[in-house]
Design a protein around this motif. Structure first.
Motif, short mmCIF file in Angstrom:
data_model
loop_
_atom_site.label_atom_id
_atom_site.label_comp_id
_atom_site.label_asym_id
_atom_site.label_seq_id
_atom_site.Cartn_x
_atom_site.Cartn_y
_atom_site.Cartn_z
N LYS A 11 26.36 47.34 45.95
CA LYS A 11 25.47 47.96 46.76
C LYS A 11 25.04 47.27 48.08
O LYS A 11 24.67 47.96 48.76
N GLY A 12 25.71 46.13 48.37
CA GLY A 12 25.40 45.52 49.71
C GLY A 12 26.86 45.29 50.26
O GLY A 12 28.10 46.06 50.13
N ILE A 13 26.84 44.35 51.13
CA ILE A 13 28.16 43.96 52.07
C ILE A 13 28.46 42.48 51.96
O ILE A 13 27.25 41.80 51.86
N MET A 14 29.66 42.11 51.97
CA MET A 14 29.89 40.54 51.78
C MET A 14 30.65 40.41 53.12
O MET A 14 31.36 41.00 53.57
N GLY A 15 30.08 39.24 53.71
CA GLY A 15 30.44 39.00 55.11
C GLY A 15 31.15 37.34 54.76
O GLY A 15 30.75 36.74 54.11
N VAL A 16 32.30 37.35 55.56
CA VAL A 16 32.86 35.87 55.45
C VAL A 16 33.10 35.50 56.93
O VAL A 16 33.74 36.16 57.84
N THR A 17 32.72 34.47 57.49
CA THR A 17 33.03 33.78 58.60
C THR A 17 34.65 33.46 58.77
O THR A 17 35.12 32.98 57.72
N LEU A 18 35.12 33.64 59.86
CA LEU A 18 36.68 33.30 60.10
C LEU A 18 36.72 32.22 61.18
O LEU A 18 36.11 32.19 61.93
N ARG A 19 37.73 31.32 60.82
CA ARG A 19 37.82 30.40 61.68
C ARG A 19 38.64 30.82 62.91
O ARG A 19 39.55 31.78 62.96
N TYR A 20 38.45 30.34 64.25
CA TYR A 20 39.12 30.49 65.28
C TYR A 20 40.78 29.99 65.18
O TYR A 20 40.87 28.85 64.29
N SER A 21 41.73 30.63 65.92
CA SER A 21 42.84 29.92 65.76
C SER A 21 43.17 28.47 66.05
O SER A 21 44.02 28.01 65.68
N TYR A 22 42.51 27.89 67.00
CA TYR A 22 42.51 26.52 67.37
C TYR A 22 41.80 25.63 66.19
O TYR A 22 42.19 24.57 66.34
N GLU A 23 41.14 26.26 65.17
CA GLU A 23 40.50 25.44 64.17
C GLU A 23 41.81 25.34 62.83
O GLU A 23 41.63 24.42 62.14
#
Length: 287
Positions: free
Chosen positions: A160-172
């Protein structure tokens, strides 16, 4: 007690927006954490922030952030100067793009979060955005600010909700070539490969996270129980390694040990079931 939201703001897709609350999807609070104490007194160890030159303790109101541009030379930054950094994503997750999830290398996935509507007012708008993401079967990409740092965040419908996942930047993300290119190429015989594939086949199963036990955490709990009872703790004897030099012999022995281990586990399971049946029978007889 309901968990406390880690972040509150708005989720926006073009002209459609809704208030949301974001919660960490994982937690390590259940794990054992240690404190540092004085061995002689048993008192907790405390840390104080002191001036590296004078050695005097510094009041928290006098401590600010600074960037070290060269050894011992800093650029001080006041809190209000950090607040002045204009980022719209500080209060709003703006969906900028939709991409196929399979295009995103798993190396870029960082921390997962649950996203829910914040209050009744934006329920319909939240449902519209969630269902649109789900029907497209893609990952929505937006930006969000946590603790004065901007992150790219991927969004997927989940229940019923939304899952969010932070993404690393390319330099990381480090380049795999820096680690893998120096690995020499080895010729693997068909017999070796067949034995390895057989081992994999006998170990193939389904992913059930509840079956994976944190053995180190369990050992820590056992150690603490024994210490609390006043028992003496001694390091266990190190298991003897067979030191098999021939790889083909190691593969063959692995196949044999797999069968022996499987039989041993099956026998243990049978003994446990028999003991349980006997115990149940004794209880019925006593009743």
């Amino acid at each position: 007690m309901a968990p406390r939201a880690y972040w509150k703001g708005f989720l926006r897709l073009s002209l459609v927006s809704c208030p949301i609350a974001l919660y960490p999807a994982t937690s390590e609070r259940q794990k054992i954490h240690f404190h540092q104490i004085n061995r002689k007194t048993g008192n907790r160890i405390q840390y104080r922030k002191v001036d590296s030159d004078t050695g005097r303790e510094v009041d928290k109101d006098e401590i600010i952030k600074a960037y070290e541009k060269s050894k011992g030379e800093y650029i001080p930054v006041e809190p209000e100067e950090l607040e002045a950094v204009a980022l719209e994503s500080k209060r709003t997750i703006e969906i900028d793009q939709f991409v196929a999830r399979k295009e995103i290398d798993e190396l870029y996935f960082a921390n997962p979060y649950y996203i829910v509507p914040d209050g009744q007012a934006g329920l319909q708008a939240f449902a519209v955005i969630r269902d649109a993401i789900e029907e497209q079967g893609m990952m929505a990409l937006g930006r969000v600010v946590f603790t004065s740092r901007e992150h790219t965040i991927g969004l997927e419908a989940r229940g019923k909700g939304i899952m969010g996942v932070t993404l690393r930047y390319s330099y990381e993300v480090r380049d795999e070539k820096d680690y893998f290119d120096d690995i020499p190429s080895e010729r693997v015989s068909k017999d070796m490969l067949d034995l390895a594939k057989h081992i994999i086949k006998t170990k193939t199963g389904h992913f059930h996270p509840e079956k994976f036990e944190d053995q180190y955490e369990d050992a820590l709990k056992d150690l603490l129980r024994r210490k609390d009872k006043g028992e003496k703790i001694e390091a266990p004897a190190r298991p003897r390694s067979d030191n098999v030099v021939n790889l083909m012999d190691a593969l063959r022995r692995s196949v044999g040990e797999r069968g022996t281990t499987h039989s041993r586990r099956r026998r243990t399971t049978q003994l446990r079931r028999s003991a349980k049946r006997r115990s149940s029978a004794r209880h019925r007889k006593a009743s």
